[in-house]
Design an enzyme around this catalytic site. Structure first.
Site, PDB file in Angstrom:
ATOM      1  N   HIS A   1      37.236  43.628  41.912  1.00 39.84           N
ATOM      2  CA  HIS A   1      36.405  42.988  40.880  1.00 39.84           C
ATOM      3  C   HIS A   1      35.016  43.616  40.807  1.00 39.84           C
ATOM      4  O   HIS A   1      34.496  44.145  41.790  1.00 39.84           O
ATOM      5  CB  HIS A   1      36.349  41.457  41.054  1.00 39.84           C
ATOM      6  CG  HIS A   1      35.519  40.938  42.194  1.00 39.84           C
ATOM      7  ND1 HIS A   1      35.778  39.735  42.819  1.00 39.84           N
ATOM      8  CD2 HIS A   1      34.421  41.438  42.820  1.00 39.84           C
ATOM      9  CE1 HIS A   1      34.876  39.518  43.754  1.00 39.84           C
ATOM     10  NE2 HIS A   1      34.045  40.531  43.779  1.00 39.84           N
TER      11      HIS A   1
ATOM     12  N   ASP B   1      26.103  37.337  37.769  1.00 43.15           N
ATOM     13  CA  ASP B   1      26.938  36.136  37.887  1.00 43.15           C
ATOM     14  C   ASP B   1      26.254  35.031  38.664  1.00 43.15           C
ATOM     15  O   ASP B   1      25.222  35.233  39.298  1.00 43.15           O
ATOM     16  CB  ASP B   1      28.292  36.495  38.524  1.00 43.15           C
ATOM     17  CG  ASP B   1      28.175  37.494  39.671  1.00 43.15           C
ATOM     18  OD1 ASP B   1      27.094  37.561  40.276  1.00 43.15           O
ATOM     19  OD2 ASP B   1      29.148  38.207  39.950  1.00 43.15           O
TER      20      ASP B   1
ATOM     21  N   ASN C   1      39.281  43.022  45.925  1.00 45.37           N
ATOM     22  CA  ASN C   1      40.386  43.038  44.947  1.00 45.37           C
ATOM     23  C   ASN C   1      40.046  43.901  43.730  1.00 45.37           C
ATOM     24  O   ASN C   1      40.755  43.879  42.738  1.00 45.37           O
ATOM     25  CB  ASN C   1      40.714  41.606  44.500  1.00 45.37           C
ATOM     26  CG  ASN C   1      39.535  40.935  43.806  1.00 45.37           C
ATOM     27  OD1 ASN C   1      38.487  41.532  43.638  1.00 45.37           O
ATOM     28  ND2 ASN C   1      39.723  39.688  43.406  1.00 45.37           N
TER      29      ASN C   1
ATOM     30  N   GLU D   1      37.721  39.206  37.698  1.00 48.43           N
ATOM     31  CA  GLU D   1      38.830  39.256  38.647  1.00 48.43           C
ATOM     32  C   GLU D   1      40.030  39.982  38.028  1.00 48.43           C
ATOM     33  O   GLU D   1      40.123  40.085  36.796  1.00 48.43           O
ATOM     34  CB  GLU D   1      39.243  37.824  39.016  1.00 48.43           C
ATOM     35  CG  GLU D   1      38.130  36.973  39.624  1.00 48.43           C
ATOM     36  CD  GLU D   1      37.817  37.318  41.080  1.00 48.43           C
ATOM     37  OE1 GLU D   1      37.871  38.507  41.442  1.00 48.43           O
ATOM     38  OE2 GLU D   1      37.507  36.401  41.848  1.00 48.43           O
TER      39      GLU D   1
END
Ligand code: F6R
Length: 240
Positions: free
Chosen positions: A138, A67, A136, A143
């Protein structure tokens, strides 16, 4: 999934680096899928040391990163290109033209996503994909969502991700709100996946990833479906 439990993050970094080490010995032209973030810095240090010792050779290696933030370029100290140059590429004998990240400054972001997706395909498959885990759940910047996003795409970062990553920026408002990320399908196509997790703050989410329902609300849980995943996690992450 195979779980390697380590005493601490140093041992996690060494053990995970050994997996990359053995791949590069058996396949010097391996395609490595790489990640950024705090968790994997120690692993890169181990790879650099092995390269400096003459035990590892990166001259034929190709890398493709998960990313990149949208809106900042390679000169920006917070970009993932900058992170990779600093934490790995500039310190090993890899050819710069063999290191790939999405271009966060591309004028047309959806064209850039398509280009990056084709590039990953053209490399003929990722031999080992390195992953960290977000608080979270990810992986990459996939996400929590209602559905798994398959290929490279642009994403609005979760408020929790912006908060977690604010520690790398002078001000929380400086954290980019968007990123380009490999999708779940790109990640799941890798021949082998190494997930590194360290620290008590990740223990709850790691437990959900490893043993919970497979759901896009916990993106990392999809790894339960991959045939060749090695989780290298320290005691704090495994036990809380
Ligand atoms: C980074 C990435 C993220 C991180 C994750 C964990 O390229 O794709 O998924 O791996 O946010 O980050 P750290 O290691 O900083 O906790």
């Amino acid at each position: 999934m195979k779980i390697i439990r380590t005493k601490n993050s140093d041992e996690m970094s060494r053990k995970a680096a050994n997996i990359f080490f053995s791949k590069l010995i058996s396949k010097p032209s391996a395609v490595l899928g790489l990640a950024t973030g705090g968790t994997v810095v120690g692993l890169y240090k181990n790879l650099i040391e092995s390269c400096k010792n003459g035990d590892l050779d990166f001259s034929e290696v190709k890398t493709v990163n998960l990313d990149e933030y949208v809106g900042i370029g390679s000169e920006n100290g917070q970009s993932y290109r900058y992170y990779m140059d600093n934490n790995l590429f500039n310190q090993v004998n890899i050819k710069r033209e063999n290191t790939y990240l999405p271009n966060g400054l591309a004028g047309d972001i959806s064209a850039e996503c398509a280009r990056y997706n084709e590039l990953i395909e053209s490399l003929g498959g990722i031999d080992i994909q390195l992953l960290g885990l977000g608080l979270n759940g990810h992986i990459g910047f996939n996400e929590p969502a209602d559905a798994f996003a398959s290929v490279v795409h642009a994403v609005d970062l979760d408020e929790s991700t912006i908060e977690a990553n604010a520690r790398f920026f002078a001000d929380k408002n400086d954290v980019p709100k968007k990123a380009i990320t490999m999708g779940i399908q790109n990640i799941m196509r890798a021949k082998k996946i190494v997930l590194c997790v360290s620290g008590k703050q990740k223990s709850k989410i790691l437990n959900e990833v490893l043993f919970g329902d497979i759901t896009p609300r916990v993106p990392g849980s999809v790894l339960q479906l991959h045939r060749n995943v090695i989780v290298v996690a320290d005691e704090d992450a495994l036990e809380g």
